[in-house]
Design a protein around this motif. Sequence first.
Motif, mmCIF file in Angstrom:
data_model
loop_
_atom_site.group_PDB
_atom_site.id
_atom_site.type_symbol
_atom_site.label_atom_id
_atom_site.label_comp_id
_atom_site.label_asym_id
_atom_site.label_seq_id
_atom_site.Cartn_x
_atom_site.Cartn_y
_atom_site.Cartn_z
ATOM 1 N N ARG A 1 26.080 119.657 40.627
ATOM 2 C CA ARG A 1 26.254 119.751 39.176
ATOM 3 C C ARG A 1 26.601 118.396 38.573
ATOM 4 N NH1 ARG A 1 28.957 124.757 40.313
ATOM 5 N NH2 ARG A 1 30.957 123.680 40.193
ATOM 6 N N ARG B 1 23.483 116.312 38.296
ATOM 7 C CA ARG B 1 22.623 116.793 37.208
ATOM 8 C C ARG B 1 23.299 116.701 35.846
ATOM 9 N NH1 ARG B 1 20.991 122.365 40.350
ATOM 10 N NH2 ARG B 1 19.697 121.434 41.988
ATOM 11 N N ASN C 1 25.834 118.385 34.742
ATOM 12 C CA ASN C 1 26.114 119.727 34.226
ATOM 13 C C ASN C 1 27.595 120.060 34.219
ATOM 14 O OD1 ASN C 1 23.395 120.248 33.837
ATOM 15 N ND2 ASN C 1 23.123 121.237 35.836
ATOM 16 N N TYR D 1 30.063 120.050 28.744
ATOM 17 C CA TYR D 1 29.369 120.826 27.722
ATOM 18 C C TYR D 1 29.745 120.263 26.357
ATOM 19 C CZ TYR D 1 28.729 124.552 24.299
ATOM 20 O OH TYR D 1 28.396 125.253 23.179
#
Length: 475
Positions: free
Chosen positions: A85, A88, A90, A93
């Motif tokens: 994550r 990437r 991720n 947020y």
Amino acid sequence: MSNALSARFPRPQRNSLLLGLRPIQVALVIIGVVSSLTSLLAGWPAAMRMAGMTITVVCAVTAFGRFEGLPAYRWVVLRTAHVLRGLRKNQSYRANLLAPRRHGVLQLPGEASPLRILDTRSSIGAVHDPLRRRLIAVAKIEGPAHLLQNSDEQDRRVAAYGRMIAGLCQSSRIARAQILERTIPDPGDGLGDWARKRGLDVSSPAGAIYRDLLQHAAPAAARHETLFSFALNLDAVSKDVRKYGGGLAGAMAVLDSESRAFQTSFAAAGVAGAWLNATDLAASLRVAFDPAATRTLLGDLDPVDAAPLAVDATWDHLRTDSSFHRVYVVTEWPRLRATPSFLSPLLLKPGIRRTFSLVLQPVPIGKALRDARRHQVERVTDRATRKRVGQMETEEDRQLDADVAQREKDLAAGHGDVRWIGLIAVSADTEDGLDEACTEIEIAASQALLDVRRLVGQQVEGFLAAALPFGVGLG
């Protein structure tokens, strides 16, 4: 005066395959044994034998080791997912303020992203989860403190609560229920209103002292809030939904009916439940991610503005708009017999912002019976295997056998089965403050005879499950 009710929690059940080992542990042991035997007997070069023995050691550590309170094989999976994550990008947020926003849709991180608050004519607000086919209603619970009641009244309330939980298992209509108790900052407006209504003279000595107390104590005050939610399984009530015209309008009619039944259960337990409308749901969601919003929320809040503006997740904590958070999971409940008030050291801990969630998942009777029989077979097989290899039977083994037998006996007698998970989300304004608050919560949990484990690699999922009364996160 009657004796206080008490109960003993069963030991956590494990899906073991052989001698208490899980299937993945058995597979790792087999790989390690084959690797070591091959290295010793195949006549390989020294480098190959060393590689084989290294594989054996890695398999043994992965199968039986523990890191940060987790089995090593589970820790490796979480760490790998966390690294991927991060690669990437991720782990963070950010709300897209420029993108067109759909009415009622909650812009949440992770698997809660498709949730939306329905704006209907009903006085009850509802959260629609299209991914899991659920409709969720949330009630704010108010009533006199349990500890202040006499023992007979306490026992009556506990019995009424037990009947309500047992009712969840009688059908598959309710997918999940959740009881959430949290402390949130209180702006102290109530104290100021009390003084203004009574015409307090701030020029008097008493008035000056009261004014100083408001200035220093009110901004740091906190209040307790208890929420109850249930998730209606739309697939299980599809026939009833069609009777009311189908679609979300029909589903809302069924939800109204279920909420009235819970209202009766609340009254029997001596508490009052007020169902939150769409605006209340939005405000409750906003406060979960941004506790400081209790001092800034004015008027009605649009659901599309309730979600966090930013979330940054790390290995063992996360940061939202105005706070840092860390989530714990209850790994084991008290081994001793516990009274209904055993959580008091944790729930009444002053000066800490925290949320305690108990998530309940009813198990259909047929599935519960199959699981009980499967666990019974596993225990019998383990007992025979231990006897065959000469392994002594421990008191814990005998207790597990008794728990499995008692569970099957209760199910055969008609009792329901509920799976539950306890979660604690701790919040603070700074990272140092979060560490201090977590230390206090760990001490309070031990006083309540709970074993808790800090979640690693799953902080976002854990926070969604612990801080939001919507029954999402962690499965």
